[in-house]
Design a protein around this motif. Structure first.
Motif, PDB file in Angstrom:
ATOM      1  N   SER A  44       0.839  -1.211   0.000  1.00  0.00           N
ATOM      2  CA  SER A  44       0.000   0.000   0.000  1.00  0.00           C
ATOM      3  C   SER A  44       0.868   1.254   0.000  1.00  0.00           C
ATOM      4  N   GLY A  45       2.013   1.218   0.673  1.00  0.00           N
ATOM      5  CA  GLY A  45       2.932   2.357   0.634  1.00  0.00           C
ATOM      6  C   GLY A  45       3.462   2.592  -0.767  1.00  0.00           C
ATOM      7  N   ALA A  46       3.830   1.506  -1.441  1.00  0.00           N
ATOM      8  CA  ALA A  46       4.310   1.628  -2.824  1.00  0.00           C
ATOM      9  C   ALA A  46       3.204   2.155  -3.733  1.00  0.00           C
ATOM     10  N   ALA A  47       1.983   1.685  -3.518  1.00  0.00           N
ATOM     11  CA  ALA A  47       0.850   2.164  -4.318  1.00  0.00           C
ATOM     12  C   ALA A  47       0.644   3.662  -4.099  1.00  0.00           C
ATOM     13  N   GLU A  48       0.741   4.107  -2.864  1.00  0.00           N
ATOM     14  CA  GLU A  48       0.571   5.533  -2.590  1.00  0.00           C
ATOM     15  C   GLU A  48       1.656   6.363  -3.273  1.00  0.00           C
ATOM     16  N   LEU A  49       2.887   5.874  -3.259  1.00  0.00           N
ATOM     17  CA  LEU A  49       3.964   6.604  -3.928  1.00  0.00           C
ATOM     18  C   LEU A  49       3.768   6.628  -5.440  1.00  0.00           C
ATOM     19  N   ALA A  50       3.324   5.515  -6.010  1.00  0.00           N
ATOM     20  CA  ALA A  50       3.074   5.469  -7.457  1.00  0.00           C
ATOM     21  C   ALA A  50       1.929   6.399  -7.841  1.00  0.00           C
ATOM     22  N   VAL A  51       0.877   6.405  -7.046  1.00  0.00           N
ATOM     23  CA  VAL A  51      -0.265   7.281  -7.328  1.00  0.00           C
ATOM     24  C   VAL A  51       0.153   8.740  -7.160  1.00  0.00           C
ATOM     25  N   ALA A  52       0.967   9.033  -6.153  1.00  0.00           N
ATOM     26  CA  ALA A  52       1.465  10.404  -5.968  1.00  0.00           C
ATOM     27  C   ALA A  52       2.226  10.869  -7.204  1.00  0.00           C
ATOM     28  N   ALA A  53       3.075  10.006  -7.732  1.00  0.00           N
ATOM     29  CA  ALA A  53       3.837  10.355  -8.934  1.00  0.00           C
ATOM     30  C   ALA A  53       2.905  10.589 -10.113  1.00  0.00           C
ATOM     31  N   ARG A  62      -4.825  12.685 -14.774  1.00  0.00           N
ATOM     32  CA  ARG A  62      -6.205  12.166 -14.788  1.00  0.00           C
ATOM     33  C   ARG A  62      -6.242  10.743 -14.248  1.00  0.00           C
ATOM     34  N   LEU A  63      -5.380   9.890 -14.747  1.00  0.00           N
ATOM     35  CA  LEU A  63      -5.316   8.512 -14.264  1.00  0.00           C
ATOM     36  C   LEU A  63      -4.920   8.479 -12.787  1.00  0.00           C
ATOM     37  N   GLY A  64      -3.987   9.343 -12.405  1.00  0.00           N
ATOM     38  CA  GLY A  64      -3.563   9.411 -11.012  1.00  0.00           C
ATOM     39  C   GLY A  64      -4.689   9.811 -10.077  1.00  0.00           C
ATOM     40  N   GLY A  65      -5.503  10.777 -10.485  1.00  0.00           N
ATOM     41  CA  GLY A  65      -6.653  11.184  -9.669  1.00  0.00           C
ATOM     42  C   GLY A  65      -7.642  10.047  -9.500  1.00  0.00           C
ATOM     43  N   GLY A  70      -9.650   5.499  -6.107  1.00  0.00           N
ATOM     44  CA  GLY A  70      -9.748   4.059  -5.890  1.00  0.00           C
ATOM     45  C   GLY A  70      -8.948   3.609  -4.684  1.00  0.00           C
ATOM     46  N   LEU A  71      -7.778   4.168  -4.509  1.00  0.00           N
ATOM     47  CA  LEU A  71      -6.933   3.823  -3.363  1.00  0.00           C
ATOM     48  C   LEU A  71      -7.603   4.221  -2.058  1.00  0.00           C
ATOM     49  N   PHE A  72      -8.162   5.418  -2.025  1.00  0.00           N
ATOM     50  CA  PHE A  72      -8.841   5.863  -0.802  1.00  0.00           C
ATOM     51  C   PHE A  72     -10.051   4.981  -0.487  1.00  0.00           C
ATOM     52  N   GLY A 111      -9.743  12.998  -5.118  1.00  0.00           N
ATOM     53  CA  GLY A 111      -9.119  12.298  -6.236  1.00  0.00           C
ATOM     54  C   GLY A 111      -9.914  12.457  -7.510  1.00  0.00           C
ATOM     55  N   LEU A 112     -11.223  12.332  -7.414  1.00  0.00           N
ATOM     56  CA  LEU A 112     -12.080  12.488  -8.584  1.00  0.00           C
ATOM     57  C   LEU A 112     -12.028  13.909  -9.132  1.00  0.00           C
ATOM     58  N   ARG A 113     -11.960  14.896  -8.231  1.00  0.00           N
ATOM     59  CA  ARG A 113     -11.874  16.305  -8.668  1.00  0.00           C
ATOM     60  C   ARG A 113     -10.551  16.569  -9.399  1.00  0.00           C
TER      61      ARG A 113
END
Length: 119
Positions: A44-53, A62-65, A70-72, A111-113
């Motif tokens: 989950s930490g790695a996912a958060e870092l990837a999503v942050a990037a 757009r994909l990151g948001g 989804g992560l939240f 995230g959606l916004r």
């Protein structure tokens, strides 16, 4: 500060914390998940870092948001576990645990916004 900067910063901070101090996150991992809690903490930490990037970069914002939303949503069961585990804790700890539950809604919407405002 732009909303996407703040979201990327939040995700980066929490992602780093999963690696720097994993024990508190291990306690939130639902027992029903296969494998050990530490594996899920690191994933989950790695996912958060990837999503942050992804949120930070204009081409993937757009994909990151969407991924952030989804992560939240995906970590909601961990917040439920925390609320259940802390139901007999001090009032301050219960307030933190119970307060995290409705907080997921504005985080998902954030995230959606970010996704909808990406160019």
């Amino acid at each position: 500060m732009r909303s996407f900067h703040a979201l990327a910063g939040l995700l980066t901070t929490t992602g780093v914390l999963h690696f720097a101090t994993p024990r508190p996150f291990d306690a939130l991992v639902p027992r029903s998940l296969p494998g050990g809690p530490r594996t899920w903490t690191y994933l989950s930490g790695a996912a958060e870092l990837a999503v942050a990037a992804a949120v930070a970069h204009p081409r993937t914002r757009r994909l990151g948001g969407l991924a952030a939303a989804g992560l939240f949503a995906a970590v909601f069961p961990a917040n439920v576990k925390m609320a259940v585990d802390w139901r007999h804790a001090s009032p301050a700890r219960r307030a933190v645990a119970y307060g995290r539950l409705p907080l997921q809604v504005p985080l998902v919407l954030w995230g959606l916004r970010v996704a909808s405002s990406a160019k």
